[in-house]
Design a protein around this motif. Structure first.
Motif, short mmCIF file in Angstrom:
data_model
loop_
_atom_site.label_atom_id
_atom_site.label_comp_id
_atom_site.label_asym_id
_atom_site.label_seq_id
_atom_site.Cartn_x
_atom_site.Cartn_y
_atom_site.Cartn_z
N LYS A 293 -4.71 0.29 -10.81
CA LYS A 293 -4.04 -0.42 -9.73
C LYS A 293 -4.72 -1.76 -9.46
O LYS A 293 -4.09 -2.70 -8.98
CB LYS A 293 -4.05 0.43 -8.45
CG LYS A 293 -3.26 1.69 -8.55
CD LYS A 293 -3.49 2.54 -7.32
CE LYS A 293 -2.89 3.92 -7.50
NZ LYS A 293 -3.15 4.78 -6.35
N GLN A 294 -6.02 -1.81 -9.69
CA GLN A 294 -6.77 -3.03 -9.36
C GLN A 294 -6.61 -4.11 -10.41
O GLN A 294 -7.03 -5.24 -10.21
CB GLN A 294 -8.25 -2.67 -9.19
CG GLN A 294 -8.50 -1.77 -7.98
CD GLN A 294 -9.92 -1.29 -7.92
OE1 GLN A 294 -10.69 -1.40 -8.88
NE2 GLN A 294 -10.30 -0.71 -6.77
N LEU B 36 -6.47 4.75 6.61
CA LEU B 36 -7.36 5.38 5.65
C LEU B 36 -8.80 4.92 5.84
O LEU B 36 -9.73 5.73 5.85
CB LEU B 36 -6.91 5.02 4.22
CG LEU B 36 -5.84 5.90 3.57
CD1 LEU B 36 -5.39 5.30 2.25
CD2 LEU B 36 -6.38 7.30 3.34
N GLN B 37 -8.96 3.63 6.02
CA GLN B 37 -10.30 3.08 6.19
C GLN B 37 -10.97 3.61 7.45
O GLN B 37 -12.15 3.97 7.44
CB GLN B 37 -10.22 1.55 6.23
CG GLN B 37 -11.58 0.88 6.25
CD GLN B 37 -11.47 -0.64 6.18
OE1 GLN B 37 -10.38 -1.19 6.11
NE2 GLN B 37 -12.61 -1.32 6.19
N GLU C 94 0.12 8.13 -3.37
CA GLU C 94 -0.41 7.10 -4.25
C GLU C 94 0.75 6.36 -4.93
O GLU C 94 1.81 6.94 -5.18
CB GLU C 94 -1.31 7.71 -5.33
CG GLU C 94 -2.54 8.42 -4.79
CD GLU C 94 -3.60 7.45 -4.29
OE1 GLU C 94 -3.45 6.24 -4.56
OE2 GLU C 94 -4.56 7.91 -3.64
N SER D 14 -3.35 10.98 0.67
CA SER D 14 -2.23 10.11 1.00
C SER D 14 -1.42 9.82 -0.25
O SER D 14 -1.94 9.93 -1.37
CB SER D 14 -2.75 8.80 1.60
OG SER D 14 -3.49 8.07 0.65
N THR E 165 -7.06 4.43 -10.00
CA THR E 165 -7.49 3.39 -9.08
C THR E 165 -7.81 2.10 -9.85
O THR E 165 -7.45 1.00 -9.43
CB THR E 165 -8.71 3.84 -8.27
OG1 THR E 165 -8.38 5.03 -7.57
CG2 THR E 165 -9.13 2.77 -7.27
N ARG F 282 1.29 6.15 3.11
CA ARG F 282 0.03 5.48 2.84
C ARG F 282 -0.16 4.32 3.81
O ARG F 282 0.71 3.48 3.96
CB ARG F 282 -0.02 4.99 1.40
CG ARG F 282 -1.39 4.43 1.01
CD ARG F 282 -1.48 4.18 -0.47
NE ARG F 282 -2.81 3.68 -0.82
CZ ARG F 282 -3.86 4.45 -1.05
NH1 ARG F 282 -3.71 5.77 -0.97
NH2 ARG F 282 -5.02 3.93 -1.36
N ASN F 283 -1.32 4.30 4.46
CA ASN F 283 -1.65 3.24 5.42
C ASN F 283 -3.12 2.90 5.21
O ASN F 283 -4.00 3.65 5.61
CB ASN F 283 -1.40 3.74 6.85
CG ASN F 283 -1.61 2.66 7.89
OD1 ASN F 283 -2.60 1.92 7.83
ND2 ASN F 283 -0.70 2.58 8.86
N GLU F 284 -3.37 1.76 4.55
CA GLU F 284 -4.74 1.40 4.19
C GLU F 284 -5.65 1.27 5.40
O GLU F 284 -6.82 1.65 5.37
CB GLU F 284 -4.74 0.09 3.38
CG GLU F 284 -4.04 0.17 2.04
CD GLU F 284 -4.72 1.14 1.09
OE1 GLU F 284 -5.91 1.43 1.29
OE2 GLU F 284 -4.06 1.62 0.14
N GLU F 285 -5.11 0.73 6.50
CA GLU F 285 -5.93 0.55 7.71
C GLU F 285 -6.37 1.90 8.28
O GLU F 285 -7.54 2.10 8.64
CB GLU F 285 -5.16 -0.25 8.75
CG GLU F 285 -5.97 -0.55 10.01
CD GLU F 285 -5.19 -1.34 11.04
OE1 GLU F 285 -5.72 -1.54 12.15
OE2 GLU F 285 -4.04 -1.76 10.76
#
Length: 410
Positions: free
Chosen positions: A408-409, A303-304, A337, A335, A405, A298-301
């Motif tokens: 997680k937040q 993914l975006q 989770e 990706s 989701t 997982r790579n948020e950058e």
């Protein structure tokens, strides 16, 4: 030994409106809207090149009971080409293009033999004396739920007996169960070939004798994936039949999976996707691709960046100008989770609510107005059990992912 060679196609759906297409450049949209005609033209090209004895069309030539003038004109043009080569065509109409519709008619050329609304026999005699008896019927109305197999009976002496039937084999829930039958019932008729239609997937139900669904000649949405076309068949006395699938679709729908290893950069992902898309290009055939990218970590950058519209646009760039285009219409990123447990009681209640959904609740709920609409209702068929289950599964996945989701937040 005497033999016959023919092409068997079904479910042409000429002039299909291709409802629900993803956003496309006008060049590609026009190409897709012409694809059913282009596919059928390829079939006629092969028929002439192979000098076949006859062509079989097992129902749903047109997409709707109104039979657009454009569709009729294009069909007639292609059948005239066969007429000029003395190649006859045997046609049955199905649930989409039944005989009870209201349309302005263009007459077909004399080589076109259309079966009426009751099972009847037509006879073909080749110059060498080989005889073929063909049996079939056209739907008198849109819905034919009863079996008409009792009316299929071998009549007279012939080298070969062939049945044309637009209907659903028992056990297949992909389509509405029109004119149902079983393989065993077909076997009792003693025919040499069954030219089936209605199911849009290629299926050979039996080989001795052949019982064949060629599928439709052109995929019309993302669920009708892969090559489409018909079968070139040769029947020979006292010998095994020969069958070759003819891929004639002008545009194919495909799903492509790409695995991205740990440590890959955005540039690496782009090159890997671009290379994969180029590798599947086919000569003179367009492809609409649902691209699935699986990230190993997982790579948020990343993914975006990958999920932006700009990424799919650079993969699409210039493809609208290609005859053999490869057009990714959707990019889906998967990706790993971080699992966050939800309340077991909440999950159980959600699962029970989903399981309670049924055909009735769907039709009498959010889709009621659509299926009962005086115009739209004419062009859609009720959901099959399989389609309903797929919708429920997709909704279930979306709900669980959304609630994960949210968890997680917090």
């Amino acid at each position: 030994m005497r033999s016959v060679t023919f092409i068997h196609v079904a479910d042409l759906h000429l002039d299909s409106p291709f409802l629900g297409l993803p956003p496309l450049p006008k060049e590609l949209k026009r190409r897709i809207q012409e694809s059913t005609f282009r596919s059928f033209s390829k079939i006629i090209d092969i028929a002439i090149d192979k000098r076949i004895d006859f062509l079989l069309i097992s129902g749903d030539i047109y997409d709707g009971e109104d039979r657009s003038i454009k569709a009729q004109a294009r069909l007639r043009k292609e059948l005239v080409r066969l007429h000029e080569k003395n190649i006859p065509v045997y046609i049955i109409h199905g649930n989409h293009d039944h005989l009870g519709g209201n349309w302005t008619t263009l007459e077909l050329p004399p080589n076109a033999h259309v079966f009426g609304d009751h099972v009847e026999r037509k006879r073909l005699v080749k110059t060498d004396g080989t005889t073929v008896h063909l049996y079939g019927f056209s739907y008198p109305k849109r819905h034919v739920y009863e079996s008409l197999l009792s009316f299929y009976k071998k009549e007279g002496e012939a080298t070969f007996h062939i049945g044309l039937l637009h209907g659903q084999v028992e056990g297949n829930n992909d389509h509405t169960p029109y004119a149902p039958f079983t393989v065993q019932q077909l076997l009792t008729k003693g025919f040499d070939y069954w030219a089936l239609g209605h199911i849009h997937k290629q299926q050979i139900l039996h080989m001795d004798p052949p019982m064949v669904y060629p599928g439709n000649i052109q995929g019309r949405h993302r669920k009708e994936q892969g090559e489409k076309g018909g079968y070139l068949v040769t029947l020979t006395e006292h010998s095994e039949p020969s069958m070759t699938f003819l891929a004639t679709s002008d545009v194919d729908w495909e799903t492509i999976m790409i695995h991205i290893e740990k440590g890959s950069t955005f540039h690496d992902i782009f090159l890997q996707c671009q290379t994969k898309l180029q590798s599947i290009r086919k000569e003179q055939v367009g492809q609409l691709v649902d691209l699935h990218i699986e990230l190993e970590e997982r790579n948020e950058e990343l993914l975006q960046k990958v999920q932006t519209g700009e990424f799919i646009e650079i993969l699409q760039e210039g493809e609208e100008q290609e005859e053999a285009f490869v057009w990714p219409y959707n990019v889906r990123v998967v990706s790993p989770e971080v699992e966050v447990p939800l309340s077991a009681m909440f999950l159980n209640e959600l699962e029970e609510t989903i399981q309670a959904l049924s055909m009735e609740t769907i039709y009498e709920g959010p889709l009621k107005e659509l299926f009962h609409h005086y115009q739209a209702g004419k062009y859609i068929s009720p959901l099959t059990e399989q389609e309903m289950n797929e919708l429920i599964d997709e909704a279930k996945t979306t709900l669980f992912t959304t609630f994960q989701t949210i968890g997680k937040q917090r």
